[in-house]
Scaffold this motif. Structure first.
Motif, short mmCIF file in Angstrom:
data_model
loop_
_atom_site.label_atom_id
_atom_site.label_comp_id
_atom_site.label_asym_id
_atom_site.label_seq_id
_atom_site.Cartn_x
_atom_site.Cartn_y
_atom_site.Cartn_z
N UNK A 77 0.84 -1.21 0.00
CA UNK A 77 0.00 0.00 0.00
C UNK A 77 0.88 1.26 0.00
N UNK A 78 1.38 1.63 -1.17
CA UNK A 78 2.32 2.75 -1.25
C UNK A 78 1.75 4.08 -0.74
N UNK A 79 0.43 4.25 -0.79
CA UNK A 79 -0.14 5.53 -0.36
C UNK A 79 -0.59 5.55 1.09
N UNK A 80 -0.40 4.42 1.77
CA UNK A 80 -0.85 4.33 3.16
C UNK A 80 -0.12 5.35 4.03
N UNK A 81 -0.86 5.98 4.93
CA UNK A 81 -0.28 6.94 5.90
C UNK A 81 -0.76 6.54 7.27
N UNK A 82 0.16 6.15 8.12
CA UNK A 82 -0.21 5.70 9.46
C UNK A 82 0.16 6.74 10.51
N UNK A 83 -0.83 7.08 11.34
CA UNK A 83 -0.60 8.04 12.42
C UNK A 83 -0.67 7.31 13.76
N UNK A 84 0.32 7.52 14.61
CA UNK A 84 0.24 7.02 15.98
C UNK A 84 -0.45 8.08 16.82
N UNK A 85 -1.58 7.71 17.45
CA UNK A 85 -2.36 8.69 18.21
C UNK A 85 -2.45 8.32 19.69
N UNK A 86 -1.77 7.24 20.09
CA UNK A 86 -1.78 6.82 21.50
C UNK A 86 -0.44 7.05 22.15
N UNK A 87 -0.43 6.98 23.48
CA UNK A 87 0.79 7.22 24.24
C UNK A 87 1.90 6.28 23.79
N UNK A 88 3.12 6.81 23.75
CA UNK A 88 4.28 6.04 23.29
C UNK A 88 5.29 5.91 24.42
N UNK A 89 5.68 4.66 24.71
CA UNK A 89 6.73 4.42 25.70
C UNK A 89 8.08 4.52 24.99
N UNK A 90 9.09 4.99 25.73
CA UNK A 90 10.40 5.17 25.09
C UNK A 90 10.95 3.86 24.54
N UNK A 91 10.66 2.74 25.19
CA UNK A 91 11.20 1.47 24.67
C UNK A 91 10.51 0.98 23.40
N UNK A 92 9.47 1.68 22.97
CA UNK A 92 8.81 1.34 21.70
C UNK A 92 9.14 2.37 20.60
N UNK A 93 10.04 3.30 20.92
CA UNK A 93 10.32 4.40 19.97
C UNK A 93 10.82 3.85 18.64
N UNK A 94 11.71 2.88 18.72
CA UNK A 94 12.31 2.33 17.49
C UNK A 94 11.22 1.69 16.61
N UNK A 95 10.37 0.89 17.21
CA UNK A 95 9.28 0.25 16.46
C UNK A 95 8.34 1.29 15.86
N UNK A 96 8.06 2.33 16.63
CA UNK A 96 7.15 3.37 16.15
C UNK A 96 7.75 4.10 14.96
N UNK A 97 9.03 4.40 15.04
CA UNK A 97 9.71 5.09 13.93
C UNK A 97 9.70 4.22 12.68
N UNK A 98 9.80 2.91 12.87
CA UNK A 98 9.81 1.99 11.73
C UNK A 98 8.46 1.86 11.04
#
Ligand SMILES: *Cc1c(COP(=O)(O)O)cnc(C)c1O
Length: 227
Positions: A77-98
């Motif tokens: 899905x080349x046009x997909x845009x995903x927004x994270x709208x929930x709280x983020x823990x620092x240990x999940x930062x890498x996964x979230x960035x990916x």
């Protein structure tokens, strides 16, 4: 996906888009806000239906759940845009960035540092919004209004691409004053994007200049939580 589910979701989505357009016209707004379809908890069939109806922008509130749902779909899905709208823990930062294109919930210096570190050496760098706790609710995520300037300065110094603000007004308050405050803060800091408004109040948010509205149940129907 059954035809019934496709028809239901396509109609719900078309109705929301129409109401967004009508509201913009009433307020003489030229550019309609982006509809973020909040897909958390929703069954896969309803998400497939939204994709088939042409929806490309989705919001998720948990990194792990989003990985399971979108990880394997992303590449198709080349046009997909995903927004994270929930709280983020620092240990999940890498996964979230990916995974995410936009992280809407930056709200503290420690998280800014973790995100900057996670982005180092990555080919992609998500856009960021800062979540502001406009109602000063102790249990709620978001930076305090008085700490926004310093967090923004710190995030920018770390090289993060902060493009706007996000808020979730207190459940028992009228939303309008919170949206007005967020818009004022964004103007004061030269930030173009404003993510505000959910199923119950996205039309109000449009009146106050929302560039992104986050609508879940309005698009997909009520979320059914397993007991
Ligand atoms: C769940 C959620 C939404 C969507 O809520 P609805 O009332 O279903 O539209 C929007 N924003 C955030 C931050 C959420 O967690």
């Amino acid at each position: 996906m059954t035809d019934t589910v496709f028809t239901e979701i396509a109609q719900r989505r078309a109705e929301i888009l129409k109401r967004i357009d009508d509201r913009c016209q009433q307020g003489s707004r030229v550019k309609a806000p982006t509809l973020i379809a909040v897909s958390k908890i929703q069954p896969d069939e309803r998400i497939a239906a939204a994709l088939a109806a042409g929806q490309t922008v989705f919001g998720e509130n948990r990194v792990q759940e989003a990985q399971g749902r979108w990880g394997s779909r992303r590449s198709r899905l080349p046009n997909l845009q995903l927004h994270l709208i929930g709280a983020l823990q620092t240990n999940k930062a890498k996964d979230a960035v990916g995974l995410f294109d936009v992280i809407e919930t930056l709200d503290r210096p420690k998280l800014a540092r973790a995100l900057a570190k996670a982005i180092e050496g990555e080919a992609r760098a998500p856009e960021m919004l800062i979540q502001v706790n406009t109602g000063a609710e102790p249990q709620k995520a978001g930076v305090a209004v008085g700490d926004l300037t310093s967090l923004l300065g710190e995030a920018r110094a770390l090289g993060l691409n902060v493009s706007g603000l996000m808020c979730i007004p207190p459940a028992d308050d009228a939303a309008g004053p919170h949206f007005a405050l967020l818009a004022k803060l964004a103007r004061a800091h030269d930030l173009p994007n404003l993510s505000m408004g959910m199923s119950a109040d996205y039309e109000t948010a449009i009146d106050f200049g929302a560039t992104h509205v986050r609508v879940g149940s309005g698009v997909f129907g009520e979320r059914v939580y397993d007991s």
